[in-house]
Design a protein around this motif. Structure first.
Motif, mmCIF file in Angstrom:
data_model
loop_
_atom_site.group_PDB
_atom_site.id
_atom_site.type_symbol
_atom_site.label_atom_id
_atom_site.label_comp_id
_atom_site.label_asym_id
_atom_site.label_seq_id
_atom_site.Cartn_x
_atom_site.Cartn_y
_atom_site.Cartn_z
ATOM 1 N N THR A 185 -2.492 11.326 8.139
ATOM 2 C CA THR A 185 -2.068 10.599 6.944
ATOM 3 C C THR A 185 -1.554 9.206 7.275
ATOM 4 N N PRO A 186 -2.196 8.152 6.750
ATOM 5 C CA PRO A 186 -1.671 6.798 6.940
ATOM 6 C C PRO A 186 -0.476 6.586 6.011
ATOM 7 N N VAL A 187 0.562 5.942 6.515
ATOM 8 C CA VAL A 187 1.764 5.659 5.734
ATOM 9 C C VAL A 187 2.067 4.174 5.848
ATOM 10 N N ILE A 188 2.292 3.523 4.705
ATOM 11 C CA ILE A 188 2.628 2.102 4.677
ATOM 12 C C ILE A 188 3.907 1.906 3.884
ATOM 13 N N PHE A 189 4.829 1.144 4.441
ATOM 14 C CA PHE A 189 6.023 0.708 3.728
ATOM 15 C C PHE A 189 5.866 -0.764 3.380
ATOM 16 N N LEU A 190 6.184 -1.119 2.132
ATOM 17 C CA LEU A 190 6.111 -2.503 1.677
ATOM 18 C C LEU A 190 7.494 -3.024 1.327
ATOM 19 N N ASN A 191 7.759 -4.270 1.692
ATOM 20 C CA ASN A 191 8.925 -4.964 1.164
ATOM 21 C C ASN A 191 8.490 -5.565 -0.163
ATOM 22 N N VAL A 192 8.932 -4.979 -1.263
ATOM 23 C CA VAL A 192 8.405 -5.326 -2.585
ATOM 24 C C VAL A 192 8.991 -6.611 -3.157
ATOM 25 N N HIS A 193 9.879 -7.264 -2.435
ATOM 26 C CA HIS A 193 10.514 -8.483 -2.938
ATOM 27 C C HIS A 193 9.661 -9.700 -2.565
ATOM 28 N N LYS A 194 8.418 -9.670 -2.972
ATOM 29 C CA LYS A 194 7.458 -10.742 -2.683
ATOM 30 C C LYS A 194 6.551 -10.925 -3.888
ATOM 31 N N SER A 195 5.719 -11.971 -3.830
ATOM 32 C CA SER A 195 4.738 -12.175 -4.895
ATOM 33 C C SER A 195 3.656 -11.110 -4.799
ATOM 34 N N ALA A 196 2.943 -10.902 -5.899
ATOM 35 C CA ALA A 196 1.864 -9.908 -5.924
ATOM 36 C C ALA A 196 0.795 -10.245 -4.894
ATOM 37 N N GLU A 197 0.505 -11.546 -4.729
ATOM 38 C CA GLU A 197 -0.528 -11.968 -3.776
ATOM 39 C C GLU A 197 -0.127 -11.608 -2.349
ATOM 40 N N ARG A 198 1.125 -11.847 -2.021
ATOM 41 C CA ARG A 198 1.571 -11.590 -0.653
ATOM 42 C C ARG A 198 1.720 -10.098 -0.369
ATOM 43 N N LEU A 199 2.023 -9.318 -1.390
ATOM 44 C CA LEU A 199 2.054 -7.872 -1.209
ATOM 45 C C LEU A 199 0.654 -7.335 -0.921
ATOM 46 N N ARG A 200 -0.357 -7.865 -1.596
ATOM 47 C CA ARG A 200 -1.741 -7.461 -1.311
ATOM 48 C C ARG A 200 -2.100 -7.781 0.141
ATOM 49 N N PHE A 201 -1.685 -8.970 0.585
ATOM 50 C CA PHE A 201 -2.002 -9.352 1.963
ATOM 51 C C PHE A 201 -1.274 -8.436 2.951
ATOM 52 N N ASP A 202 -0.015 -8.092 2.649
ATOM 53 C CA ASP A 202 0.718 -7.161 3.510
ATOM 54 C C ASP A 202 0.005 -5.814 3.597
ATOM 55 N N LEU A 203 -0.486 -5.319 2.463
ATOM 56 C CA LEU A 203 -1.226 -4.057 2.464
ATOM 57 C C LEU A 203 -2.459 -4.146 3.357
ATOM 58 N N ALA A 204 -3.214 -5.241 3.212
ATOM 59 C CA ALA A 204 -4.418 -5.415 4.019
ATOM 60 C C ALA A 204 -4.062 -5.595 5.496
ATOM 61 N N HIS A 205 -2.956 -6.272 5.773
ATOM 62 C CA HIS A 205 -2.481 -6.449 7.150
ATOM 63 C C HIS A 205 -2.168 -5.091 7.788
ATOM 64 N N GLU A 206 -1.440 -4.244 7.063
ATOM 65 C CA GLU A 206 -1.105 -2.920 7.604
ATOM 66 C C GLU A 206 -2.345 -2.046 7.729
ATOM 67 N N LEU A 207 -3.289 -2.195 6.810
ATOM 68 C CA LEU A 207 -4.567 -1.485 6.938
ATOM 69 C C LEU A 207 -5.261 -1.896 8.229
ATOM 70 N N GLY A 208 -5.200 -3.193 8.544
ATOM 71 C CA GLY A 208 -5.781 -3.665 9.796
ATOM 72 C C GLY A 208 -5.164 -2.985 11.010
ATOM 73 N N HIS A 209 -3.834 -2.849 11.019
ATOM 74 C CA HIS A 209 -3.177 -2.133 12.113
ATOM 75 C C HIS A 209 -3.658 -0.692 12.193
ATOM 76 N N LEU A 210 -3.706 -0.011 11.060
ATOM 77 C CA LEU A 210 -4.086 1.396 11.041
ATOM 78 C C LEU A 210 -5.509 1.602 11.539
ATOM 79 N N VAL A 211 -6.392 0.671 11.223
ATOM 80 C CA VAL A 211 -7.795 0.793 11.631
ATOM 81 C C VAL A 211 -7.992 0.363 13.080
ATOM 82 N N MET A 212 -7.383 -0.756 13.474
ATOM 83 C CA MET A 212 -7.703 -1.355 14.776
ATOM 84 C C MET A 212 -6.773 -0.966 15.916
#
Length: 371
Positions: A185-212
């Protein structure tokens, strides 16, 4: 309830509340060495002292008798800027991760949720070959049948692949996004005190870690690892072919502000992506970066109407509970924690008003059924 005190629970509770052993000792009438010995199984506190620990740490007494599962090893966690991460914040993150896994297990036992389907790179390629982040992002898009179209809701896409996403908006505001795998199970924690755009990038960044950066391709923490995750995120959110097809001629500030809505990314991220793909010159990139910075885009996304992505999974769980007259309190009782601890894990991710909130958003749909 078990009658056996679980030492790991004391350290877990203390870390979540961000109290040192000295703090806890002073508030509970004992000594710091005694607390340390209790956490390291060298001494067993009396029932009266356990009740005092529970009072000071704001946990039900039952919490300290609840069996605890083991988390992945330290090097399986992907933290940002580990050189600057305070040890107490890392300890809080790991302890809160344990609570999040217990919540995830409760959800899995109560509802039929999507199975984990976020591959590591070696599984994606069926080999131990390494791919640059750009190609890794393209390979994952291909495996998931995404083509090169913009992703409308990344959070719900990841949840459909069995990822559990939680909020670091409570006691973890000092920590940026982080991720790990608990079993499959992949688990991601987000710091939600950011803009919607930057939260999307954080999600994709953590996805990159999980994959690579797991399994046999594990990479030690550092700037190289973080840059690779950034490059993956950029390529995953803004596919090369789509960017090259959408940008015609030179970019101006007005173009960036329009095009960033296509991929739902920050203006700064789009400017950098266009430059690295060779779409714009170094001079144009630098000029746009200065203009964007002067307009406030280095700190946020002025004028953005993009809504923060919500969790289908958590929203559906809470919607179902509320339909039966239940809520955070019932989950907290099942896990022997406070309702506020459950609220903190969902902060900013649930799309209807929680107690004390003034926002009432539309209900979200998810592939989730009661077991």
């Amino acid at each position: 309830m078990s009658t056996t005190f679980i030492p790991a629970r004391l350290e877990m509770a203390r870390s979540i509340r961000q109290m040192t052993a000295t703090d806890l000792a002073a508030a509970s009438g004992t000594t710091a060495p005694w607390v340390s010995q209790a956490e390291n199984t060298k001494k067993t506190p009396s029932p009266e002292l356990i009740r005092e620990f529970a009072r000071v740490l704001h946990f039900p007494v039952e919490f300290f008798y609840r069996p605890v599962m083991s988390l992945p090893p330290s090097d399986a966690f992907h933290f940002r800027a580990t050189s600057r991460l305070a040890k107490k914040d890392e300890a809080t993150a790991r302890s809160l991760s344990m609570l999040a896994i217990e919540l995830s297990d409760w959800i899995e036992a109560t509802y039929l949720a999507p199975a984990p389907a976020v591959p590591e790179l070696q599984d994606l390629l069926d080999s131990d070959d390494w791919l640059p982040p750009e190609q890794a992002a393209e390979a994952l898009r291909g495996a998931w049948g995404l083509g090169v179209a913009p992703i409308k809701n990344l959070l719900q896409l990841l949840e459909s692949k069995g990822t559990k996403v939680f909020s670091a908006g409570g006691p973890l505001q000092a920590i940026d996004a982080f991720s790990f795998r608990q079993g499959a199970t992949p688990v991601i924690f987000l710091n939600v005190h950011k803009s919607a755009e930057r939260l999307r990038f954080d999600l994709a960044h953590e996805l990159g870690h999980l994959v690579m950066h797991g399994g046999s391709l594990h990479v030690a923490p550092g700037k190289e690892k973080e840059q690779a995750a950034n490059d993956f995120a950029s390529a995953f959110l803004m596919p090369r072919a789509d960017v090259l097809g959408a940008i015609r001629g030179n970019l101006m500030l007005e173009d960036v502000l329009v095009l960033k809505r296509r991929w739902r990314v920050s203006a700064m991220a789009l400017n950098l992506r266009a430059h690295r793909l060779g779409v714009i010159s170094e001079w144009t990139y630098s000029t746009l970066a200065k203009q964007l910075s002067m307009a406030g885009f280095r700190r946020g996304e002025p004028g953005s109407d993009l809504l923060i992505e919500s969790s289908s999974l958590l929203t559906q769980v809470m919607t179902d509970l509320r339909s039966h007259g239940q809520g955070f309190v019932e989950i907290a009782r099942a896990l022997d924690v406070r309702a506020q601890d459950i609220r903190d894990l969902m902060l900013g991710l649930v799309t209807f008003a929680m107690e004390g909130d003034a926002i009432n958003r539309a209900r979200s749909t998810a592939n989730l059924r009661v077991v």
